[in-house]
Scaffold this motif. Structure first.
Motif, PDB file in Angstrom:
ATOM      1  N   VAL A   1      -9.604  -5.126  -3.838  1.00  0.00           N
ATOM      2  CA  VAL A   1      -8.984  -4.077  -3.028  1.00  0.00           C
ATOM      3  C   VAL A   1      -9.980  -3.170  -2.308  1.00  0.00           C
ATOM      4  O   VAL A   1      -9.629  -2.548  -1.313  1.00  0.00           O
ATOM      5  CB  VAL A   1      -7.979  -3.245  -3.857  1.00  0.00           C
ATOM      6  CG1 VAL A   1      -6.867  -4.126  -4.385  1.00  0.00           C
ATOM      7  CG2 VAL A   1      -8.659  -2.505  -4.982  1.00  0.00           C
TER       8      VAL A   1
ATOM      9  N   TYR B   1      -2.699   2.152  -9.223  1.00  0.00           N
ATOM     10  CA  TYR B   1      -1.903   0.971  -8.939  1.00  0.00           C
ATOM     11  C   TYR B   1      -0.876   0.766 -10.053  1.00  0.00           C
ATOM     12  O   TYR B   1      -1.013   1.331 -11.143  1.00  0.00           O
ATOM     13  CB  TYR B   1      -2.779  -0.283  -8.787  1.00  0.00           C
ATOM     14  CG  TYR B   1      -3.552  -0.670 -10.026  1.00  0.00           C
ATOM     15  CD1 TYR B   1      -3.014  -1.517 -10.983  1.00  0.00           C
ATOM     16  CD2 TYR B   1      -4.848  -0.193 -10.233  1.00  0.00           C
ATOM     17  CE1 TYR B   1      -3.733  -1.872 -12.122  1.00  0.00           C
ATOM     18  CE2 TYR B   1      -5.570  -0.536 -11.360  1.00  0.00           C
ATOM     19  CZ  TYR B   1      -5.004  -1.377 -12.300  1.00  0.00           C
ATOM     20  OH  TYR B   1      -5.727  -1.719 -13.419  1.00  0.00           O
TER      21      TYR B   1
ATOM     22  N   LEU C   1      -0.108  -0.389  -4.635  1.00  0.00           N
ATOM     23  CA  LEU C   1      -1.510   0.003  -4.552  1.00  0.00           C
ATOM     24  C   LEU C   1      -1.701   1.258  -3.719  1.00  0.00           C
ATOM     25  O   LEU C   1      -1.026   1.456  -2.707  1.00  0.00           O
ATOM     26  CB  LEU C   1      -2.267  -1.164  -3.894  1.00  0.00           C
ATOM     27  CG  LEU C   1      -3.747  -1.023  -3.645  1.00  0.00           C
ATOM     28  CD1 LEU C   1      -4.510  -0.955  -4.965  1.00  0.00           C
ATOM     29  CD2 LEU C   1      -4.236  -2.214  -2.821  1.00  0.00           C
TER      30      LEU C   1
ATOM     31  N   ASP D   1       0.877  -1.167   0.000  1.00  0.00           N
ATOM     32  CA  ASP D   1       0.000   0.000   0.000  1.00  0.00           C
ATOM     33  C   ASP D   1       0.919   1.223   0.000  1.00  0.00           C
ATOM     34  O   ASP D   1       1.482   1.593   1.031  1.00  0.00           O
ATOM     35  CB  ASP D   1      -0.900  -0.023   1.235  1.00  0.00           C
ATOM     36  CG  ASP D   1      -1.864   1.156   1.297  1.00  0.00           C
ATOM     37  OD1 ASP D   1      -1.638   2.177   0.610  1.00  0.00           O
ATOM     38  OD2 ASP D   1      -2.846   1.056   2.062  1.00  0.00           O
TER      39      ASP D   1
END
Length: 134
Positions: A72, A128, A123, A15
Protein backbone atom coordinates in the motif's frame (compact mmCIF):
# COMPACT_ATOMS: atom_id res chain seq x y z
CA UNK A 1 -12.95 -20.86 -9.00
CA UNK A 2 -13.11 -23.25 -6.11
CA UNK A 3 -13.52 -26.97 -6.65
CA UNK A 4 -14.38 -29.76 -4.24
CA UNK A 5 -10.66 -30.10 -3.46
CA UNK A 6 -9.52 -26.47 -3.57
CA UNK A 7 -10.60 -23.08 -2.27
CA UNK A 8 -10.52 -19.81 -4.21
CA UNK A 9 -9.70 -16.23 -3.22
CA UNK A 10 -10.64 -12.76 -4.47
CA UNK A 11 -10.21 -9.28 -3.01
CA UNK A 12 -10.85 -5.61 -3.54
CA UNK A 13 -9.66 -2.40 -1.87
CA UNK A 14 -11.58 0.72 -0.94
CA UNK A 15 -9.59 3.81 0.03
CA UNK A 16 -11.84 5.05 2.84
CA UNK A 17 -9.97 8.36 3.08
CA UNK A 18 -11.50 9.40 -0.26
CA UNK A 19 -14.40 6.94 -0.59
CA UNK A 20 -13.07 5.44 -3.83
CA UNK A 21 -11.52 2.19 -5.04
CA UNK A 22 -7.75 1.93 -4.70
CA UNK A 23 -6.30 1.36 -8.17
CA UNK A 24 -2.85 -0.05 -8.86
CA UNK A 25 -2.12 -1.71 -5.52
CA UNK A 26 0.19 -4.70 -5.99
CA UNK A 27 -1.01 -7.86 -4.26
CA UNK A 28 0.87 -11.13 -3.82
CA UNK A 29 -0.67 -14.45 -2.85
CA UNK A 30 0.99 -17.21 -0.85
CA UNK A 31 -0.38 -20.50 0.47
CA UNK A 32 0.60 -23.33 2.77
CA UNK A 33 -0.78 -26.76 3.53
CA UNK A 34 -0.74 -26.96 7.29
CA UNK A 35 -0.02 -24.67 10.21
CA UNK A 36 3.71 -25.42 10.31
CA UNK A 37 4.24 -25.85 6.55
CA UNK A 38 6.37 -23.43 4.53
CA UNK A 39 4.67 -20.60 2.66
CA UNK A 40 4.72 -21.00 -1.12
CA UNK A 41 4.51 -17.81 -3.20
CA UNK A 42 1.92 -18.32 -5.93
CA UNK A 43 2.18 -14.99 -7.73
CA UNK A 44 0.22 -11.83 -7.73
CA UNK A 45 -1.53 -9.06 -9.55
CA UNK A 46 -2.68 -5.47 -9.01
CA UNK A 47 -6.03 -3.84 -8.42
CA UNK A 48 -7.89 -2.43 -11.40
CA UNK A 49 -9.76 0.90 -11.67
CA UNK A 50 -12.60 -0.63 -9.64
CA UNK A 51 -10.17 -1.63 -6.83
CA UNK A 52 -10.62 -5.31 -7.69
CA UNK A 53 -8.03 -7.97 -8.27
CA UNK A 54 -9.75 -10.50 -10.51
CA UNK A 55 -6.81 -12.61 -11.63
CA UNK A 56 -5.13 -13.97 -8.51
CA UNK A 57 -3.49 -17.38 -9.02
CA UNK A 58 -5.44 -20.54 -8.22
CA UNK A 59 -4.78 -22.23 -4.90
CA UNK A 60 -3.15 -25.65 -5.00
CA UNK A 61 -4.94 -28.70 -3.66
CA UNK A 62 -4.32 -29.16 0.06
CA UNK A 63 -4.13 -25.42 0.86
CA UNK A 64 -5.17 -24.72 4.44
CA UNK A 65 -3.89 -21.15 4.92
CA UNK A 66 -3.64 -18.18 2.57
CA UNK A 67 -1.72 -14.93 2.88
CA UNK A 68 -2.50 -11.80 0.87
CA UNK A 69 0.23 -9.14 0.91
CA UNK A 70 -0.90 -5.65 -0.12
CA UNK A 71 1.85 -3.15 -1.06
CA UNK A 72 0.00 0.00 0.00
CA UNK A 73 2.90 2.43 0.48
CA UNK A 74 3.43 2.78 -3.26
CA UNK A 75 -0.28 3.49 -3.71
CA UNK A 76 -0.19 6.36 -1.21
CA UNK A 77 3.02 7.80 -2.68
CA UNK A 78 2.19 7.31 -6.34
CA UNK A 79 2.50 10.49 -8.37
CA UNK A 80 -0.68 9.95 -10.40
CA UNK A 81 -2.94 10.28 -7.36
CA UNK A 82 -5.57 12.80 -8.22
CA UNK A 83 -5.79 16.32 -6.90
CA UNK A 84 -9.10 15.31 -5.29
CA UNK A 85 -7.32 12.60 -3.29
CA UNK A 86 -4.63 15.02 -2.14
CA UNK A 87 -7.25 17.58 -1.10
CA UNK A 88 -9.22 14.92 0.77
CA UNK A 89 -6.16 14.14 2.86
CA UNK A 90 -4.66 17.62 3.24
CA UNK A 91 -5.85 18.07 6.82
CA UNK A 92 -4.62 14.64 7.92
CA UNK A 93 -1.44 14.46 10.01
CA UNK A 94 1.68 13.67 8.00
CA UNK A 95 3.17 10.22 8.41
CA UNK A 96 6.92 10.50 8.02
CA UNK A 97 7.75 10.62 4.32
CA UNK A 98 6.12 7.32 3.45
CA UNK A 99 2.57 8.55 2.98
CA UNK A 100 1.16 5.68 5.07
CA UNK A 101 1.60 4.48 8.62
CA UNK A 102 1.25 0.87 7.43
CA UNK A 103 3.39 0.52 4.28
CA UNK A 104 2.32 -3.10 3.85
CA UNK A 105 -0.75 -5.05 4.91
CA UNK A 106 -0.49 -8.82 5.28
CA UNK A 107 -3.71 -10.76 5.82
CA UNK A 108 -3.52 -14.45 6.73
CA UNK A 109 -6.60 -16.65 6.92
CA UNK A 110 -7.64 -20.29 6.99
CA UNK A 111 -9.48 -21.88 4.07
CA UNK A 112 -11.57 -24.99 3.47
CA UNK A 113 -11.68 -26.84 0.13
CA UNK A 114 -14.77 -26.06 -1.91
CA UNK A 115 -15.24 -22.56 -0.44
CA UNK A 116 -14.70 -19.16 -2.05
CA UNK A 117 -13.14 -16.43 0.09
CA UNK A 118 -13.62 -12.77 -0.81
CA UNK A 119 -11.46 -10.61 1.46
CA UNK A 120 -12.04 -6.85 1.05
CA UNK A 121 -9.52 -4.36 2.44
CA UNK A 122 -10.80 -1.01 3.71
CA UNK A 123 -7.75 1.24 3.64
CA UNK A 124 -6.61 4.71 4.66
CA UNK A 125 -3.14 6.12 5.40
CA UNK A 126 -3.52 5.51 9.14
CA UNK A 127 -5.38 2.22 9.39
CA UNK A 128 -7.14 -0.63 7.70
CA UNK A 129 -9.87 -3.18 8.23
CA UNK A 130 -10.63 -6.51 6.57
CA UNK A 131 -13.52 -8.92 6.63
CA UNK A 132 -14.78 -12.00 4.87
CA UNK A 133 -17.08 -10.74 2.18
CA UNK A 134 -19.35 -12.61 -0.16
Amino acid sequence: MSTDTTASVSTHILDTSIGRPAEGVAITLAARSGFDAEWVALGGSATDADGRCKDLPALPEGTTHVRLDFEVETYFLHEHRSKKQAEAQQDAPRVRDSGAFFPEVAITFAVTPGEHYHVPLLLNPFGYSVYRGS
